[in-house]
Enzyme design. Sequence first.
Site, PDB file in Angstrom:
ATOM      1  N   ASP A 186      34.775  50.724  37.589  1.00 29.67           N
ATOM      2  CA  ASP A 186      34.867  49.334  38.026  1.00 29.67           C
ATOM      3  C   ASP A 186      36.310  48.878  37.817  1.00 29.67           C
ATOM      4  OD1 ASP A 186      34.029  46.728  38.768  1.00 29.67           O
ATOM      5  OD2 ASP A 186      33.810  46.194  36.658  1.00 29.67           O
ATOM      6  N   ASP A 207      37.513  44.957  37.684  1.00 28.28           N
ATOM      7  CA  ASP A 207      37.626  43.738  36.884  1.00 28.28           C
ATOM      8  C   ASP A 207      36.959  43.901  35.522  1.00 28.28           C
ATOM      9  OD1 ASP A 207      38.538  41.366  38.975  1.00 28.28           O
ATOM     10  OD2 ASP A 207      37.459  43.000  39.932  1.00 28.28           O
TER      11      ASP A 207
END
Length: 335
Positions: free
Chosen positions: A130, A132
């Site tokens: 991922d 963020d």
Amino acid sequence: MQNVFDISQLDVRPIENQLTLAKWYPFENGQCSDVKVEQNATRRYIVLFGCELTGSQVAKFITSLDLPLAYHRICCFEAHQSLPLGVAIEISSSIDIKQSVRNTASQVGCQGAVLHTLPQLSVAGLLVMDMDSTAIEIECIDEIARLADVYDEVAAVTAQAMAGQLAFNDSLHQRVAKLKGIPLSLIEPLKANLPLMAGIKALCVELKTHGWHLAIASGGFTWFAQAVQAQLDLDCVFANTLEIADQHLTGKVLGDVVDAQKKAEVLKSLQAEFKIAPEQTLAMGDGANDLVMMAAADLGIAVHGKPKVVEQADTAICHGSLLQVLYFLTVPRPE
């Protein structure tokens, strides 16, 4: 030290002064629990990491972990020259012990993980992460909203999604709609100064040195993911595309949304494309939207994750640098 290991031999000295590096020591007692271990128990590996371990800490961990499991061997190993040494313990158990291992490790001052297999740094692999709050320290949409003074409005939609009242796709479209009219000039400095998560750069360098393939699969935005790609020398990124007109955000997302299922599909597609063995696939993230991808990988790693994510992930790094991922890739394989 004798080849047969007895926890009573361990004392307050650093563990590396008591166990030879990368050498597996059989347990003298073979069984440290009074509870009978079922015959269908499977072999697993407990990994203790995250601090300068002493023999006393390891001994306290073993004696405190009151579970139906059998101990077989123990090994002290180096994950990276800049990290404290880790300790791996080969055990057999027929129950899920990961939460007990994490809790007991925390009580003795370190972090703990349970590995079902031993992926190897020296063998080509795949890491999909991922972006963020995983590869970078911030949530980009929140920072854009702050710059445009619409943070409270965006946060209200995020809260609905976190409470399960709104699907991710709907949440994304509603939050992006709040950004309509924001000029690119306002957010360009954010893109140019994305704060990388501690240790991620060193981790990527180490993985690339050993032939690993690296990718981002993010519910965030390509504008930022491509900037992270350049910083970390990633093979590819998958994220959502913000529509732009006349150098302003339109409040719309172009194309299909990168949601939880899409992230998992990205991992499987890249695994096939790069011809990576299943046991050499890793995924890491911090949010519920990453759990499907993490489950699709052989090893799912929660990174400073939400409680639900830490609970469901195979392993978790709750404190410190992401370079600690190497603890899961460098446990010597027993002969």
